[in-house]
Scaffold this motif. Structure first.
Motif, PDB file in Angstrom:
ATOM      1  N   ALA A  62      10.165   1.368  -3.943  1.00 39.79           N
ATOM      2  CA  ALA A  62       8.805   1.907  -4.022  1.00 39.79           C
ATOM      3  C   ALA A  62       8.886   3.392  -4.258  1.00 39.79           C
ATOM      4  N   VAL A  63       7.877   3.928  -4.995  1.00 36.81           N
ATOM      5  CA  VAL A  63       7.770   5.367  -5.238  1.00 36.81           C
ATOM      6  C   VAL A  63       6.510   5.853  -4.542  1.00 36.81           C
ATOM      7  N   THR A  64       6.654   6.869  -3.697  1.00 38.87           N
ATOM      8  CA  THR A  64       5.494   7.395  -2.969  1.00 38.87           C
ATOM      9  C   THR A  64       4.565   8.133  -3.924  1.00 38.87           C
ATOM     10  N   HIS A 118       0.847  -1.182   0.000  1.00 39.44           N
ATOM     11  CA  HIS A 118       0.000   0.000   0.000  1.00 39.44           C
ATOM     12  C   HIS A 118       0.882   1.231   0.000  1.00 39.44           C
ATOM     13  N   VAL A 119       0.596   2.202  -0.889  1.00 39.48           N
ATOM     14  CA  VAL A 119       1.434   3.391  -1.051  1.00 39.48           C
ATOM     15  C   VAL A 119       0.567   4.632  -0.926  1.00 39.48           C
ATOM     16  N   THR A 120       1.042   5.633  -0.134  1.00 35.13           N
ATOM     17  CA  THR A 120       0.418   6.952  -0.054  1.00 35.13           C
ATOM     18  C   THR A 120       1.485   7.983  -0.374  1.00 35.13           C
ATOM     19  N   PRO A 121       1.130   9.299  -0.423  1.00 28.37           N
ATOM     20  CA  PRO A 121       2.176  10.302  -0.688  1.00 28.37           C
ATOM     21  C   PRO A 121       3.259  10.349   0.381  1.00 28.37           C
ATOM     22  N   SER A 122       2.955   9.917   1.602  1.00 26.17           N
ATOM     23  CA  SER A 122       3.949  10.054   2.673  1.00 26.17           C
ATOM     24  C   SER A 122       4.246   8.749   3.380  1.00 26.17           C
ATOM     25  N   SER A 123       3.765   7.631   2.868  1.00 23.96           N
ATOM     26  CA  SER A 123       4.043   6.369   3.545  1.00 23.96           C
ATOM     27  C   SER A 123       4.028   5.224   2.554  1.00 23.96           C
ATOM     28  N   VAL A 124       4.672   4.125   2.977  1.00 24.24           N
ATOM     29  CA  VAL A 124       4.686   2.898   2.187  1.00 24.24           C
ATOM     30  C   VAL A 124       4.447   1.750   3.150  1.00 24.24           C
ATOM     31  N   GLN A 125       3.468   0.887   2.822  1.00 28.27           N
ATOM     32  CA  GLN A 125       3.243  -0.305   3.629  1.00 28.27           C
ATOM     33  C   GLN A 125       3.933  -1.488   2.966  1.00 28.27           C
ATOM     34  N   LEU A 126       4.763  -2.201   3.774  1.00 26.34           N
ATOM     35  CA  LEU A 126       5.535  -3.323   3.280  1.00 26.34           C
ATOM     36  C   LEU A 126       5.023  -4.609   3.902  1.00 26.34           C
ATOM     37  N   GLU A 127       5.110  -5.699   3.120  1.00 25.82           N
ATOM     38  CA  GLU A 127       4.754  -7.016   3.630  1.00 25.82           C
ATOM     39  C   GLU A 127       5.857  -7.994   3.245  1.00 25.82           C
ATOM     40  N   TRP A 128       6.055  -9.025   4.101  1.00 23.44           N
ATOM     41  CA  TRP A 128       7.086 -10.020   3.818  1.00 23.44           C
ATOM     42  C   TRP A 128       6.650 -11.366   4.383  1.00 23.44           C
ATOM     43  N   SER A 129       7.361 -12.389   3.979  1.00 18.92           N
ATOM     44  CA  SER A 129       7.073 -13.741   4.459  1.00 18.92           C
ATOM     45  C   SER A 129       8.324 -14.324   5.109  1.00 18.92           C
ATOM     46  N   VAL A 130       8.096 -15.307   5.981  1.00 25.15           N
ATOM     47  CA  VAL A 130       9.198 -16.040   6.636  1.00 25.15           C
ATOM     48  C   VAL A 130       8.924 -17.516   6.389  1.00 25.15           C
ATOM     49  N   PRO A 131       9.461 -18.096   5.321  1.00 27.23           N
ATOM     50  CA  PRO A 131       9.115 -19.483   4.967  1.00 27.23           C
ATOM     51  C   PRO A 131       9.594 -20.519   5.976  1.00 27.23           C
ATOM     52  N   GLU A 132      10.591 -20.173   6.796  1.00 26.65           N
ATOM     53  CA  GLU A 132      11.133 -21.187   7.700  1.00 26.65           C
ATOM     54  C   GLU A 132      11.642 -20.522   8.967  1.00 26.65           C
ATOM     55  N   GLY A 133      11.278 -21.104  10.126  1.00 26.28           N
ATOM     56  CA  GLY A 133      11.786 -20.616  11.410  1.00 26.28           C
ATOM     57  C   GLY A 133      11.087 -19.346  11.864  1.00 26.28           C
ATOM     58  N   THR A 134      11.579 -18.807  12.975  1.00 27.42           N
ATOM     59  CA  THR A 134      11.027 -17.567  13.529  1.00 27.42           C
ATOM     60  C   THR A 134      12.169 -16.635  13.863  1.00 27.42           C
ATOM     61  N   PHE A 135      11.875 -15.310  13.778  1.00 29.61           N
ATOM     62  CA  PHE A 135      12.840 -14.271  14.114  1.00 29.61           C
ATOM     63  C   PHE A 135      12.450 -13.601  15.427  1.00 29.61           C
ATOM     64  N   ASP A 136      13.474 -13.071  16.131  1.00 32.19           N
ATOM     65  CA  ASP A 136      13.199 -12.302  17.351  1.00 32.19           C
ATOM     66  C   ASP A 136      12.583 -10.955  17.009  1.00 32.19           C
ATOM     67  N   THR A 189       4.105  -7.182   8.457  1.00 31.53           N
ATOM     68  CA  THR A 189       3.782  -5.964   7.715  1.00 31.53           C
ATOM     69  C   THR A 189       4.164  -4.773   8.567  1.00 31.53           C
ATOM     70  N   VAL A 190       4.535  -3.665   7.915  1.00 29.86           N
ATOM     71  CA  VAL A 190       4.854  -2.437   8.617  1.00 29.86           C
ATOM     72  C   VAL A 190       4.612  -1.271   7.673  1.00 29.86           C
ATOM     73  N   THR A 191       4.201  -0.152   8.238  1.00 28.15           N
ATOM     74  CA  THR A 191       4.012   1.057   7.459  1.00 28.15           C
ATOM     75  C   THR A 191       5.147   2.022   7.784  1.00 28.15           C
ATOM     76  N   VAL A 192       5.852   2.483   6.755  1.00 26.92           N
ATOM     77  CA  VAL A 192       6.967   3.416   6.926  1.00 26.92           C
ATOM     78  C   VAL A 192       6.406   4.822   6.757  1.00 26.92           C
ATOM     79  N   PRO A 193       6.380   5.641   7.812  1.00 28.02           N
ATOM     80  CA  PRO A 193       5.793   6.977   7.705  1.00 28.02           C
ATOM     81  C   PRO A 193       6.841   8.018   7.352  1.00 28.02           C
ATOM     82  N   GLY A 194       6.393   9.275   7.213  1.00 24.38           N
ATOM     83  CA  GLY A 194       7.295  10.410   7.101  1.00 24.38           C
ATOM     84  C   GLY A 194       8.048  10.491   5.802  1.00 24.38           C
TER      85      GLY A 194
END
Length: 1722
Positions: free
Chosen positions: A1186-1188, A1112-1130, A1154-1159
């Motif tokens: 990504a391009v805002t 998801h993209v806005t003029p001032s933010s980008v929402q990112l998503e990712w997968s972890v196919p194996e194991g877990t992260f701290d 998922t996380v939204t990068v603001p600013g």
């Protein structure tokens, strides 16, 4: 006649010496022993309040000595030794009006006869008794040996024996001036067995003395020696006679730990030591006028006793002379021309060079020093003790007489051949300076015990320099330049002095004539006020390095005020009104202290200054302790009149250390934490009013008894402190914020030092995560330490530094330099420390001269108060001057002298002795008189002639050599290992004892099994069994990590031993041998592998990152998503760079995908890298671009709420329990909880729940409350609340309830008008979008004009705020419209006390909001502000109940040119992360130098495993100064600039991993030669750096004025307009505006040519209204400007903006400027 006693009494006019001479009969029959002496009567002849004089008679015979015994006022036994010729003694140090019983014993040979006794009552005291006893040792002197009598009688007896044909030998025994001659006994008895020392204890302790007692379980000693170190670390020696078992060590310092070693002297052997430690008592003593008065009455008569107002003047020592000399004693006499001393001390070195101390009472003027060696030179120093001061010394030399007895006695034949006499070789002068000569000599044959160098000094006085027997060189110091000396060297061999060998030498001339000694003139008090005195003095001749003013303050404590050598006046501050002071001025000249000169002054009376309207002084009311627990006390107080700025609570902790607790001025209660149970405390409360400290008011309280804490089923986990940051800084305060990633704390404590260097402590409750530290000084660096209190533990600290802002109200006053001290000294460096008691400096400069006399300058930044001066020469005196740079002024200097240490001297082996011998072993002991060794080695040959080696560690001074043969001679050599050198040997011969004969020899023992029972990384414990018989000892043999054989001896009774000092993860083979008589049985063996340093469990399988996408993209933010196919992260870390290229990192919990990068900025391309954190490893990254989008409006944060906690009445204490918990009132973002307590009372409560992100939240509630509102919740969310009750150390409960929050109905928008495509005049209905929620409607619209100022906003804001209730709007700058949606009204609660009023935003900055609120009725205990930050994390800001304002820091601002927007973070719910294994430690690979130029080196390195947070490159520049170059954690290469050509550099690379610094890895590189010599080897600017060779823009090293000693690191722009521009620089520059700009924007700088740089607080032109104030900048103002590039940003009026007049005029503020400098070139 033979068989008769001859008594000779010789009477002088004062002294009587008595000798008993027994002349033995020639008959071989048994001699008549001397009759036993008899004690007569003991009487008390003269009594004073503090002393008793005893007299006694001896009707028959003579005694060797006497001992007076009595008990002091504390009941402790005291012993006073008296020589045998005395019949009277004065017992000092008694208490007035007290009965004492005195026992007198007579010592006759080894017998103690008596006692005879008497009682006496001391006189009434003339004053209060002294609480501390003192000991005065009275020594009578003036004993004369009758040499003629001795010679005559011994010659007569020898002639008689010779005529009678009797052969015999005369033995002479001397004890306490009694001489007796007897015939030698032909058949000698068995020699006495060696005595043994028992235990040493400290039996009686005072502030300045310690009485020692010891036992001798077997045998007798000739004498004893007590050794210890005084407070200066100097070794002190106290001799004691052999019959004593107790001694009092005088002249100690109060509250100091001493270690005492007791040695016993038996013949020529030195046995022992036995040791004990003791701490002297606290100094509670005042000078006792009683004993002083009685002393004056006794010695000077009643006329001398006059009560004077002035304190007694300091006494003075006169001349010391040696008045009577014998072969073994010297009588000393001295005079006291002025005053009286408490006691004296005679110091000298005995014939072995050991220091000796002889105490003498203060009334004596003579003493006899006994036990000296014949024909030996001694130097005696006499010190006078006056109170705590040792004055002197005065000195004299004396040579004891030749031994008359040795002349008349035949030599004693020895059984063996005596060693051959050694011989002195040549003496030469090998090294000569103006004040010293080094002598060297050879010994062609034999060895000497010691040497003596004799010469005459420049005044013709004979001097003696002792040298140990192992030396072949010595340096004679303290000589005069250009003077001829003759040196004689004598060798001491037993009792013989051989030689001399001689040489002449002339000292060289000094390079420069030394300056003449300066002279102090007159000291006067020139200006006197009630609290200060100004002193002035003159120096009629010469110059001093510095001065010192000494005086006593109003409490009588000595004070010292240092003054630099150029000053002739100083003001002594902090004095008391109407008080007389005496000031002494000393001048420091090199290592000498000259003076003093003195003057008296009386401070003025305190005057009351009347003001027109002085504020009335506040009054402190009553202080009470309102709530007490085992570890805390709550204090309450009242202020009946006025107000205070702040309060301070002072008390002493359980260890007696003073503690201070600051409290703000609005508080009337405080809890003092961290106390000890069942302890009485006294609390003093002071009120701070301006610069006055009023009070104190006091109260005492006893803390409650500590109760045992019952174990809980699941104890709470230990909490952890996270990061500490300084979030908001003003000129006088710093706001601190911290996190607690795990657990909860009971409270926190912030510690720091104020501007005066005094430690301050600020307590904070356990629920807080932020606090504001008030009362700081502007522009000052502070270090803050935060501790977490958890039960009785103090965890932490975590730390942060912060510099307070500049003060804007007044120009800063001129700073002051404090004291300069040399705090740490090595042979080649000195660390300097200094204080700045007032103000701050821009920088400092240290100046000194190196060992060649060349001046050196060391610049230091203004924030530092310490610097290490490197590259010095050993054993050299340096004078350091410190200047402070303040603007264009150089203040100071302050100075200090320091002498660098000598290079570590080579250690020296002392004497090797045999201390214990058995048939199969010999114990060796040795001393190390100087230095320390790394280890020792004993070498000898066994009975078969095979060489044996026994290693010993460096701490040992004794070793037992096992496995020897009986009745066998051995020679042992001891070597000391010092680095790569083997020093020595020292040697000794010994014969093992004969083997005892036994009827039945014991059966041979047998070794069993050897096992390794306990293994660590550096040790192995071995155990073995002995199935049959016993062994004398064991030996463990193995090879160390270097393959060297090691031997570990073990006594025969042990069956286990730990082998230390091994290397980790290494296999060792151990062999155990058993020693049985002369046999070595075995070995038995075992292998063992030492443990690893750190064992780690098998790590879980490594997780793997999948794909990263943009969802998801806005003029001032980008929402990112990712997968972890194996194991877990701290956790995850997202990294990207903003439009300025600055790196940013966003932390995400491990369960999120998922996380939204603001600013972000609109229409801009970003690259995002995602890393996964697994333990301590950083995996990845995975990336995406990504391009805002285009700009649009964005939602703002929810309103902020304040939370008030009610407090109920105090219930009587009883066992409490919790009732029911209910949710009584629910809104969209808060839940009000209520509960009951049916029985008892709780100390406090805690509400726990999980927020919308799954994070545990804890809300503390005081024990009197039964309701609380939980704020900051998310709409339409179910919450479960648990309530715990805290009762003492117990946590009871929980009781629980569920609640669902209401729906949201609030929206706040901040929209840019141009972005909406609308004009400025539209109303809110057209500008603002549709509100959300069923009841939403727009209430207000604020619109700022496009080019208008801030006045429109302020006017609109004021009108808007007037009618705004229970709502918060946010307003920022201009060009924006503010839309505010209505907030649902809360259900009205029934009116209760207290009541909250209006909440307003009173002050807004780009990153903070200041909130203000009113409380129209009642008072609250405290407030809590809650809000969500840019990551949507709930933040809680506690505020004390007396405050009505708080600043909310660290809000997120996005700046787009002239467009401003405030942004709030989106709410994202996430489950709680689970704990994972910590990542494994990363590893540094190889470091190489890949590209080298004449002034730079490019480094490259690899990281074969893991990831680092950052790197650091360290190296030393061409001047030897250490340099540090930080590098980010993703880089694998860096270029080190600013190096010198053709020079070798060593580079060290460290990797930073969390809080650890790993490495270094290193590489060397030599910079290249310049193909042709550099045009500018030390470029002065970027132009000259460019002329040295074309290269891109970069950091470079230039040299101010072309001086290689003044380097400066700068950034050079090499591309713009031909390059050569200096863009920025580190350090301080003084610039004048002599540059011009002739580009397209026009020339605005020529107008400023030649103008000095001025700021609002420093205007060199001294205008009535400085230009920097009128135009809000700092510039080269003339009158006033055409350019104002440091003006106020965004201000288009009144010439106050960022102006460039030729281009845009004065009404346009330029949004971006950059200054670059380069010199003009034709």
């Amino acid at each position: 006649e033979p068989g008769q006693d001859l008594w000779i009494v010789v009477w002088g006019d004062v002294y009587a010496l008595r000798c008993a001479l027994r002349i033995a009969a020639p008959s071989p029959t048994e001699e008549e022993p001397p009759s036993q002496p008899r004690l007569g009567e003991l009487t008390a002849s003269h009594i004073t309040p503090d002393s008793v004089q005893l007299e006694w008679s001896v009707p028959e015979g003579t005694f060797d000595s006497f001992t007076v015994q009595y008990k002091d006022a504390q009941g402790q036994p005291q012993v006073l030794p008296v020589e045998g010729g005395s019949r009277t003694v004065t017992v000092p140090g008694l208490l007035p009006s007290r009965q004492y019983k005195f026992n007198l014993y007579g010592m006759w040979g080894r017998k103690r006869l008596g006692p005879i006794s008497t009682d006496a009552v001391t006189g009434e005291g003339c004053c209060i008794p002294c609480p501390c006893p003192f000991c005065v040792v009275s020594l009578e002197s003036g004993r004369n040996l009758v040499k003629s009598c001795v010679n005559k009688l011994t010659k007569k007896r020898s002639n008689e024996m010779r005529e009678e044909g009797k052969e015999g030998q005369t033995n002479v025994y001397a004890l306490h001036f009694n001489l007796c001659f007897t015939d030698a006994v032909e058949v000698e008895e068995e020699p006495p067995s060696e005595p043994h020392m028992g235990e040493l204890v400290a039996s009686h302790i005072t502030p300045n003395s310690i009485q020692l007692e010891w036992s001798i379980p077997e045998g007798t000693f000739d004498s004893f020696t007590v050794q210890y170190e005084d407070v200066q670390g100097q070794t002190q020696v106290l001799p004691v006679d052999g019959g004593s078992r107790t001694v009092t060590v005088p002249g100690l310092s109060p509250s100091h730990r001493y270690k005492f070693n007791l040695y016993g002297l038996w013949g020529r052997k030195h046995l022992g030591p036995i040791s004990t430690d003791a701490v002297t008592g606290e100094d509670c003593c005042m000078p006792c006028p009683c004993s002083l008065q009685s002393f004056v009455l006794e010695h000077f008569g009643t006329a001398a006793v006059e009560t004077e107002k002035e304190p007694p003047s300091e006494p003075r020592l006169g001349d010391l002379v040696a008045s009577h000399i014998t072969p073994n004693s010297v009588q000393l006499e001295w005079s006291i021309p002025e005053g009286t001393f408490d006691s004296f001390t005679v110091q000298y070195k005995d014939a072995q060079g050991q220091p000796q101390v002889l105490p003498v009472d203060g009334g004596s003027r003579t003493v006899t020093v006994p036990g000296l060696s014949p024909s030996h030179r001694y130097k005696f120093n006499l010190y006078g003790m006056w109170g705590q001061k040792p004055l002197g010394p005065i000195s004299t030399d004396a040579i004891t007489g030749e031994d008359e007895i040795e002349k008349i006695m035949p030599a004693v034949e020895t059984e063996k051949e005596p060693p051959s006499e050694p011989r002195l070789g040549d003496l030469v002068a090998s090294h000569i300076t103006p004040n010293s000569v080094q002598l060297e000599w050879s010994i062609p044959e034999g060895t000497f015990d010691s040497f003596t160098v004799q010469y005459k000094d420049a005044q013709g006085q004979p001097q003696v320099l002792p040298v140990d027997g192992g030396s072949r060189t010595v340096t004679v110091p303290g000589l005069s330049p250009s003077h001829r000396y003759k040196f004689n060297l004598y060798g001491m061999w037993g009792q013989k002095r051989l030689g001399p060998v001689s040489t002449d030498a002339v000292t060289v001339e000094p390079e420069t004539q030394p300056p003449s000694m300066p002279r102090l003139g007159e000291l006067t008090a020139s200006h006197v006020t009630p609290d200060s005195v100004q002193l002035e003095w003159s120096i009629p001749e010469g110059t001093f390095d510095s001065f010192t003013v000494q005086y006593k303050d109003a409490q009588g404590q000595p004070q010292v005020l240092p003054v630099d050598g150029d000053s002739r006046t100083v003001t002594v501050p902090g004095l008391s009104p109407s008080r007389r002071y005496k000031f002494n001025l000393y001048g420091m000249w090199g290592r000498k202290r000259l003076g003093p000169i003195s003057t008296d002054a009386v401070t003025g009376e305190a005057a009351v200054v009347l003001e027109k309207e002085p504020p009335s002084e506040p009054h402190l009311g009553e202080l009470t302790a309102s709530h007490i627990t085992p570890d805390s006390v709550q204090l309450e107080w009242s202020v009946p009149e006025g107000t205070f700025d702040s309060f301070v609570v002072q008390y002493k902790d359980a260890q007696g250390h003073p503690q201070a607790l600051p409290v703000d001025g609005g508080s009337r209660t405080v809890t003092v934490p961290g106390l000890s149970p069942s302890q009485r405390y006294k609390f003093n409360l002071y009120g701070m009013w301006g610069r006055k400290r009023l009070g104190p008011v006091s109260t005492a309280a006893v803390t409650g008894e500590g109760s045992a804490v019952e174990p809980e089923k699941e104890p709470p986990p230990k909490p952890h402190l996270g990061d500490l940051t300084a979030s908001h800084i003003t000129p006088d305060s710093v706001q601190l914020e911290w996190s607690v990633p795990e657990g909860t704390f009971d409270s926190f404590m912030v510690q720091y030092k104020d501007a005066q260097g005094q430690p301050q402590a600020l307590p904070v409750d356990g629920g807080s995560r932020t606090v504001t530290v008030p009362g700081l000084s502007p522009s000052r660096r502070y270090k803050f330490n935060l501790y977490g209190m958890w039960g009785r533990k103090r965890l932490g600290p975590i730390s942060t530094d912060a510099v307070t802002g500049e003060g804007l109200c007044e120009p800063p006053s001129e700073p002051h330099l404090g004291d300069l001290t040399a705090s740490h000294i090595t042979p080649d460096s000195v660390q300097l420390e200094w204080s700045v008691p007032k103000g701050t400096f821009d920088s400092f400069v240290v100046q000194y001269k190196d060992s060649q006399g060349q001046p050196q300058v060391l610049p230091v930044d203004g924030g530092s108060h310490t610097v290490t001066v490197p590259g010095l020469s050993p054993s050299h005196r340096y004078k350091f001057n410190l200047y402070g740079m303040w603007g264009r002024k150089r203040l100071g200097p302050v100075s200090t002298d320091a002498i660098t240490e000598e290079l570590p001297s080579e250690p020296r082996l002392g004497e090797l002795t045999v201390s214990h011998v058995t048939p199969d072993s010999i114990q060796l002991e040795w001393s190390i008189p100087e230095g320390t060794f790394d280890s020792f080695m004993v070498q000898y040959m066994d009975a078969q002639g095979q060489p044996q080696v026994l290693p010993t560690d460096s701490e040992s001074r004794t070793v037992t050599v096992p496995g020897l043969s009986p009745s066998h001679p051995y020679k042992f050599n001891l070597y000391g290992m010092w680095g790569q050198k083997r020093l020595g040997p020292i040697s000794i011969d010994a014969v093992t004892a004969p083997s005892p004969t036994e009827e039945e020899p014991p059966s041979q023992p047998r070794l069993g099994e050897l096992t390794a029972s306990h293994i660590t990384p550096d040790s192995v414990q071995l155990e073995w069994s002995i199935p049959e018989g016993t062994f004398d000892s064991f030996t463990v043999q193995y090879k160390d990590a270097q393959g060297q054989p090691q031997v570990l001896p073990v006594d025969g009774g042990s069956h286990t031993v730990t082998v230390p000092g091994l290397s980790p993860s290494r296999r060792y083979k151990f062999n155990l041998y058993g020693m049985w008589g002369r046999k070595r049985l075995g070995p038995i063996s075992t292998d063992a592998v030492t443990g690893e340093i750190k064992t780690e469990e098998e790590p879980p399988s490594q997780p793997r990152l999948g794909e990263l996408t943009v969802s998801h993209v806005t003029p001032s933010s980008v929402q990112l998503e990712w997968s972890v196919p194996e194991g877990t992260f701290d956790s995850f870390t997202l990294q990207y760079r903003d439009v300025q290229g600055q790196p940013h990192a966003l932390r995400v919990d491990g369960d999120s995908r998922t996380v939204t990068v603001p600013g972000l900025l609109p229409s801009h391309r970003y690259k995002f890298n995602l890393y996964g954190m697994w333990g301590r490893k950083r995996l990845g990254p995975i990336s995406t671009d990504a391009v805002t989008g285009m700009f649009w409006c964005m939602p703002l944060m929810h309103p902020l709420h304040a939370l008030a906690l009610e407090q109920s009445e105090v219930e009587p204490p009883s066992q409490p329990y919790l009732g029911e918990l209910t949710a009584s009132h629910v809104t969209r973002d808060s839940v009000q909880l209520e509960w009951s307590v049916p029985e008892g009372k709780f100390d406090s409560f805690k509400v726990q729940y999980m927020d919308a992100q799954g994070q545990l939240q804890v809300l503390p509630v005081d024990g009197g409350s039964r309701t609380v509102t939980v704020p900051g919740l998310s709409p339409s969310q179910r919450y479960k609340f648990n309530l715990y009750g805290m009762w003492g150390q117990k946590r009871l409960g929980p009781v629980s309830t569920d609640a669902v929050t209401g729906e949201s109905s609030c929206m706040l928008y901040l929209c840019h008008l141009q972005a909406l495509g609308l004009d400025q005049g539209l109303n809110q209905d057209r500008i603002c979008p549709e509100p959300l929620g069923p009841s939403g409607k727009w209430e207000h619209l604020l619109v700022a004009e496009q080019d208008g100022g801030l006045e429109g906003w302020e006017y609109a804001m004021d009108g808007w705020m007037d009618g705004w209730k229970n709502r918060l709007g946010y307003i920022y700058r201009r060009h924006c419209a503010l839309c505010v949606a209505a907030v649902d009204e809360l259900e009205k609660e029934p009116a209760t006390e207290p009541r909250l009023g209006d909440l307003t935003a009173s002050h807004v900055t780009p990153d903070s909001v200041q909130l203000e609120w009113s409380v129209p009725e009642g008072t609250f205990d405290s407030f809590v502000v809650q809000y969500r930050d840019t990551q949507d994390q709930l933040q809680v800001l506690p505020v004390d109940g007396g405050s009505h304002t708080v600043t909310v820091p660290r809000l997120w601002i996005v700046v787009w040119g002239d467009v401003y927007a405030l942004r709030c973070a989106l709410h994202i719910a996430a489950p709680s992360p689970t704990e994972e294994e910590p990542p494994s430690q990363p590893r540094l690979g190889e470091l190489t130098a890949s590209h080298i130029t004449p002034d730079s080196v490019q480094l490259e390195w690899s990281v074969p495993e893991g990831t680092f947070d950052s790197f650091t490159v360290q190296y030393k520049d061409a001047q030897g100064q250490p340099q540090v170059l930080p590098v980010d954690g993703d880089s694998r290469t860096v270029t080190v600039p600013g190096l010198s050509p053709s020079r070798r550099y060593k580079f060290n690379l460290y990797g930073m991993w969390g809080r650890k610094r790993l490495g270094p890895i290193s590489t060397d590189a030599v910079t290249g030669e310049s193909g042709s010599p550099l045009l500018h080897p030390y470029p002065r600017d970027c132009i000259e750096e460019q002329l040295n060779g074309p290269r891109p823009s970069r950091e470079a090293l230039i040299f101010l004025g072309g001086d290689r000693q003044r380097p400066l690191r700068v950034f050079c722009d090499m591309e713009t307009d031909g390059g050569g521009w200096l863009v920025r620089a580190g350090g301080q520059w003084s610039l004048e505006g002599n540059c011009a700009n002739l580009g397209p924007a026009g020339d605005a700088m020529s107008y400023h040519a030649g103008s000095p740089f001025s700021t609002r607080d420093r205007d060199p032109r001294r205008r009535p209204r400085p230009c920097a104030v009128a135009y809000t900048g700092a510039w080269w103002y003339r009158n006033c400007h055409y350019a104002n590039l440091n003006g106020r940003y965004g201000t288009p009026y009144d010439h106050q903006g960022i102006n460039w007049f030729p281009w845009k005029g004065f009404e346009f503020s330029i949004p971006f400027t950059e200054m670059k400098l380069r010199p003009q070139h034709d």
